[in-house]
Write an enzyme that holds these catalytic residues in place. Structure first.
Site, PDB file in Angstrom:
ATOM      1  N   LYS A 129       0.868  -1.188   0.000  1.00 59.74           N
ATOM      2  CA  LYS A 129       0.000   0.000   0.000  1.00 59.74           C
ATOM      3  C   LYS A 129       0.895   1.224   0.000  1.00 59.74           C
ATOM      4  CE  LYS A 129      -4.416   0.881   0.060  1.00 59.74           C
ATOM      5  NZ  LYS A 129      -5.539   0.002  -0.374  1.00 59.74           N
ATOM      6  N   ASP A 169      -7.074   4.280  -4.422  1.00 57.13           N
ATOM      7  CA  ASP A 169      -7.735   4.054  -3.128  1.00 57.13           C
ATOM      8  C   ASP A 169      -8.388   5.406  -2.808  1.00 57.13           C
ATOM      9  OD1 ASP A 169      -7.810   1.898  -0.794  1.00 57.13           O
ATOM     10  OD2 ASP A 169      -7.550   3.820   0.194  1.00 57.13           O
TER      11      ASP A 169
HETATM   12  P1  NDP Z   1     -13.067   7.568  -2.606  1.00 56.30           P
HETATM   13  O1  NDP Z   1     -12.035   8.573  -2.337  1.00 56.30           O
HETATM   14  O2  NDP Z   1     -13.610   7.402  -3.976  1.00 56.30           O
HETATM   15  O3  NDP Z   1     -14.322   7.789  -1.637  1.00 56.30           O
HETATM   16  C1  NDP Z   1     -14.174   7.774  -0.252  1.00 56.30           C
HETATM   17  C2  NDP Z   1     -15.509   8.063   0.390  1.00 56.30           C
HETATM   18  O4  NDP Z   1     -15.422   7.831   1.782  1.00 56.30           O
HETATM   19  C3  NDP Z   1     -15.943   9.504   0.207  1.00 56.30           C
HETATM   20  O5  NDP Z   1     -17.333   9.585   0.181  1.00 56.30           O
HETATM   21  C4  NDP Z   1     -15.378  10.150   1.465  1.00 56.30           C
HETATM   22  O6  NDP Z   1     -16.078  11.320   1.844  1.00 56.30           O
HETATM   23  C5  NDP Z   1     -15.567   9.069   2.486  1.00 56.30           C
HETATM   24  N1  NDP Z   1     -14.510   9.190   3.503  1.00 56.30           N
HETATM   25  C6  NDP Z   1     -13.191   9.104   3.300  1.00 56.30           C
HETATM   26  N2  NDP Z   1     -12.521   9.313   4.442  1.00 56.30           N
HETATM   27  C7  NDP Z   1     -13.439   9.530   5.367  1.00 56.30           C
HETATM   28  C8  NDP Z   1     -13.374   9.795   6.749  1.00 56.30           C
HETATM   29  N3  NDP Z   1     -12.204   9.900   7.402  1.00 56.30           N
HETATM   30  N4  NDP Z   1     -14.548   9.926   7.406  1.00 56.30           N
HETATM   31  C9  NDP Z   1     -15.735   9.827   6.763  1.00 56.30           C
HETATM   32  N5  NDP Z   1     -15.853   9.594   5.442  1.00 56.30           N
HETATM   33  C10 NDP Z   1     -14.717   9.433   4.768  1.00 56.30           C
HETATM   34  O7  NDP Z   1     -12.466   6.185  -2.078  1.00 56.30           O
HETATM   35  P2  NDP Z   1     -12.925   4.694  -2.412  1.00 56.30           P
HETATM   36  O8  NDP Z   1     -14.376   4.637  -2.624  1.00 56.30           O
HETATM   37  O9  NDP Z   1     -12.016   4.171  -3.442  1.00 56.30           O
HETATM   38  O10 NDP Z   1     -12.541   3.954  -1.047  1.00 56.30           O
HETATM   39  C11 NDP Z   1     -13.479   3.763   0.009  1.00 56.30           C
HETATM   40  C12 NDP Z   1     -13.004   2.627   0.901  1.00 56.30           C
HETATM   41  O11 NDP Z   1     -12.921   1.420   0.123  1.00 56.30           O
HETATM   42  C13 NDP Z   1     -11.622   2.803   1.515  1.00 56.30           C
HETATM   43  O12 NDP Z   1     -11.612   2.171   2.778  1.00 56.30           O
HETATM   44  C14 NDP Z   1     -10.710   2.017   0.573  1.00 56.30           C
HETATM   45  O13 NDP Z   1      -9.539   1.585   1.215  1.00 56.30           O
HETATM   46  C15 NDP Z   1     -11.622   0.843   0.246  1.00 56.30           C
HETATM   47  N6  NDP Z   1     -11.328   0.107  -0.975  1.00 56.30           N
HETATM   48  C16 NDP Z   1     -11.201   0.729  -2.174  1.00 56.30           C
HETATM   49  C17 NDP Z   1     -10.963  -0.007  -3.324  1.00 56.30           C
HETATM   50  C18 NDP Z   1     -10.919   0.628  -4.666  1.00 56.30           C
HETATM   51  O14 NDP Z   1     -10.802  -0.117  -5.651  1.00 56.30           O
HETATM   52  N7  NDP Z   1     -11.035   1.929  -4.801  1.00 56.30           N
HETATM   53  C19 NDP Z   1     -10.773  -1.457  -3.266  1.00 56.30           C
HETATM   54  C20 NDP Z   1     -10.994  -2.037  -1.960  1.00 56.30           C
HETATM   55  C21 NDP Z   1     -11.241  -1.265  -0.876  1.00 56.30           C
HETATM   56  P3  NDP Z   1     -15.566  12.751   1.322  1.00 56.30           P
HETATM   57  O15 NDP Z   1     -16.025  12.830  -0.102  1.00 56.30           O
HETATM   58  O16 NDP Z   1     -16.231  13.708   2.229  1.00 56.30           O
HETATM   59  O17 NDP Z   1     -14.080  12.741   1.471  1.00 56.30           O
HETATM   60  O1  2IT Z   2      -7.843  -1.795  -0.974  1.00 62.63           O
HETATM   61  C1  2IT Z   2      -7.746  -2.242  -2.138  1.00 62.63           C
HETATM   62  O2  2IT Z   2      -7.827  -3.432  -2.394  1.00 62.63           O
HETATM   63  C2  2IT Z   2      -7.543  -1.259  -3.219  1.00 62.63           C
HETATM   64  N1  2IT Z   2      -7.503  -0.073  -2.953  1.00 62.63           N
HETATM   65  C3  2IT Z   2      -7.358  -1.741  -4.628  1.00 62.63           C
HETATM   66  C4  2IT Z   2      -5.924  -2.127  -4.877  1.00 62.63           C
HETATM   67  C5  2IT Z   2      -5.587  -2.471  -6.304  1.00 62.63           C
HETATM   68  O3  2IT Z   2      -4.399  -2.746  -6.518  1.00 62.63           O
HETATM   69  O4  2IT Z   2      -6.450  -2.490  -7.176  1.00 62.63           O
END
Ligand code: NDP
Ligand code: 2IT
Length: 447
Positions: A129, A169
């Site tokens: 990461k 992420d």
């Molecule tokens: P984005 O940046 O697209 O969206 C994040 C969302 O979560 C936003 O709505 C944001 O609100 C909210 N958020 C972030 N930080 C906080 C916080 N501290 N408190 C409250 N709300 C928060 O990220 P992703 O959708 O990609 O990621 C969301 C989660 O999924 C994370 O935990 C990430 O690690 C996990 N994940 C992502 C993957 C991917 O492929 N993208 C794969 C697997 C897991 P705001 O807009 O106000 O910041």
């Molecule tokens: O938490 C996760 O698995 C991710 N943010 C996606 C990682 C990736 O390499 O696609």
């Protein structure tokens, strides 16, 4: 749950000493140790080879200065990270997070969990990461571009298609990946599959954008089927309104669910009749705005400041925002209000006490390492397509994703039964993910 193995307790004491105060990392290690406690007595070979002593120490940790100039001409400095945790079963793989809260503990917990998640996908990818304490919110495209270029100017030394392949992420989506990839190509004069989540015109894969959210729903559907339930006509709460939340909502709606709430870091919207996802996409993905704007347009919905989303009534809850966003009180409220399934789209969104409550109450609980593995699995499919210099169709990638999510569910469900915790998918995921990595580490000897 206390860990009984003296070996695991000794390793944990070492981890605590060496990673003093790293709250999130220690939390993630402890959870895995609670599961490994079920098998370690039967595997003296793993103890003798010090597999777990090695597993908790990243193979390589990189931290670097990221200087950039803002639109006012002022020099800014952020801290960048890449923690290459484990490459036993494939090149390091895992996302980059740009958020002001990013620190060593957060990147380490995410990198550690990624080892097991990536193993569960059954694809050849190790765990890593990275990210930076940079806040993309309120920054212009030019500022984000200059930051990404500076970040890649250092990161490029540490990555390669067969070494380490970062992705997105929190705070890193296709815009950031474009800037990062462009800078890599410029510096190295190589067009290579060194990042995933790329745009479709330069080596990205169809379905990668949707994959984490879609995969979460495919996994959840498998879990629900076990109890003769489904998404159909079920009220669903989804926290977050980013990449994962939006495409989880899209697939859940397609599967017949009524998604009644979404949130961001300021508050949540409640739309008892079901949310208008096109409007959410317009606000969050196109305008990069705030969810509060939703209720100005959709008068049937209400907007509430704060983090009260888990106090609403629902059948299924999908936390898709960030770590430790769902506490014990939230878990108690969900259980009381009739929630029968929780699946984690975010990484480690439920605090340990909340997970314990869900398991005790007999609620279906899909842990992040399994439930959100569809994103990284599709990243691995993007790597495969880059290697063979071909692109698969949307249907082809989506079918592979469905199959991967179904297999993950089956494998961890079977593992939970085989190792003495039937139906406990937390234990099933940790043990099944661990055993494949441990086996490869054993084969290599002391490395
Ligand atoms: P984005 O940046 O697209 O969206 C994040 C969302 O979560 C936003 O709505 C944001 O609100 C909210 N958020 C972030 N930080 C906080 C916080 N501290 N408190 C409250 N709300 C928060 O990220 P992703 O959708 O990609 O990621 C969301 C989660 O999924 C994370 O935990 C990430 O690690 C996990 N994940 C992502 C993957 C991917 O492929 N993208 C794969 C697997 C897991 P705001 O807009 O106000 O910041
Ligand atoms: O938490 C996760 O698995 C991710 N943010 C996606 C990682 C990736 O390499 O696609």
């Amino acid at each position: 749950m206390p860990v009984t193995s003296a070996y695991l307790n000794r390793v944990f004491a070492d981890v605590e000493k060496r990673n003093h105060g790293e709250k999130e990392f220690l939390q993630a290690v402890k959870e895995v140790f609670e599961s490994l406690d079920l098998i370690i007595e039967k595997r003296p070979d793993l103890v003798k080879a010090g597999i777990i002593d090695r597993l908790v120490e990243p193979e390589r940790s990189i931290s670097f200065r990221v200087p950039w100039v803002d639109d006012q001409g002022i020099l800014r400095v952020n801290r960048g990270y890449r923690i290459q945790f484990n490459s036993a079963i494939g090149p390091y793989k895992g996302g980059l997070r740009f958020h002001p809260s990013v620190n060593t503990s957060i990147i380490k917990f995410l990198g550690f969990e990624q080892i097991f998640k990536n193993s569960l996908t059954s694809l050849p990818i190790g765990g890593a990461k990275g990210g930076a304490d940079f806040d993309p919110k309120g920054k212009s495209d030019g500022e984000v571009m200059r930051f990404c270029q500076s970040f890649m100017t250092e990161l490029h030394r540490h990555i390669d298609a067969d070494t380490d392949v970062p992705a997105g992420d929190i705070g890193v989506g296709v815009r950031e990946i474009g800037f990062l990839f462009g800078q890599y190509k410029r510096i190295t004069n190589r067009f290579a599959g060194i990042l995933t989540g790329k745009g479709l015109s330069y080596g990205g894969s169809l379905v990668r954008t949707e994959a984490t959210g879609y995969g979460l729903c495919y996994f959840t559907e498998e879990m629900l089927n076990q109890r003769g339930k489904s998404f159909k006509d079920t009220p669903v709460l989804i926290s977050g309104s980013g990449n994962v939340a939006i495409f989880a909502a899209e697939k859940a709606i397609e599967m017949g669910a009524r998604v009644i709430a979404l949130s961001d870091s300021n508050g949540f919207i409640h739309a008892p009749g079901g949310i208008n996802l096109d409007l959410v996409k317009e606000i969050k993905l196109v305008k990069r705005g705030r969810l509060a704007e939703y209720a100005d347009v959709e008068r049937s919905a209400t907007y509430h400041e704060g983090r009260g989303i888990w106090k609403l009534q629902c059948g299924i809850a999908l936390p898709c925002a960030t770590q430790n966003e769902l506490d014990e009180e939230d878990a108690a409220a969900l259980i009381k209000n009739g929630c029968f399934a929780v699946a984690e789209g975010a990484n480690m969104p439920s605090v340990p006490g909340a997970v314990e409550r869900f398991l005790k109450a007999g609620i279906l609980f899909g842990p992040a390492k399994a439930a959100n593995a569809g994103g990284v699995a599709t990243s691995a499919l993007e790597m495969s397509q880059n290697s063979i210099r071909l692109s698969w169709t949307f249907i082809e990638v989506d079918q592979r994703l469905q199959e991967i999510m179904r297999n993950i569910f089956k494998n961890i469900h079977d593992a939970s039964a085989a190792y003495g915790a039937p139906g406990n998918l937390v234990a099933g995921a940790n043990i099944a993910g661990f055993l494949k990595v441990a086996d490869a580490m054993l084969a290599y000897g002391v490395v």
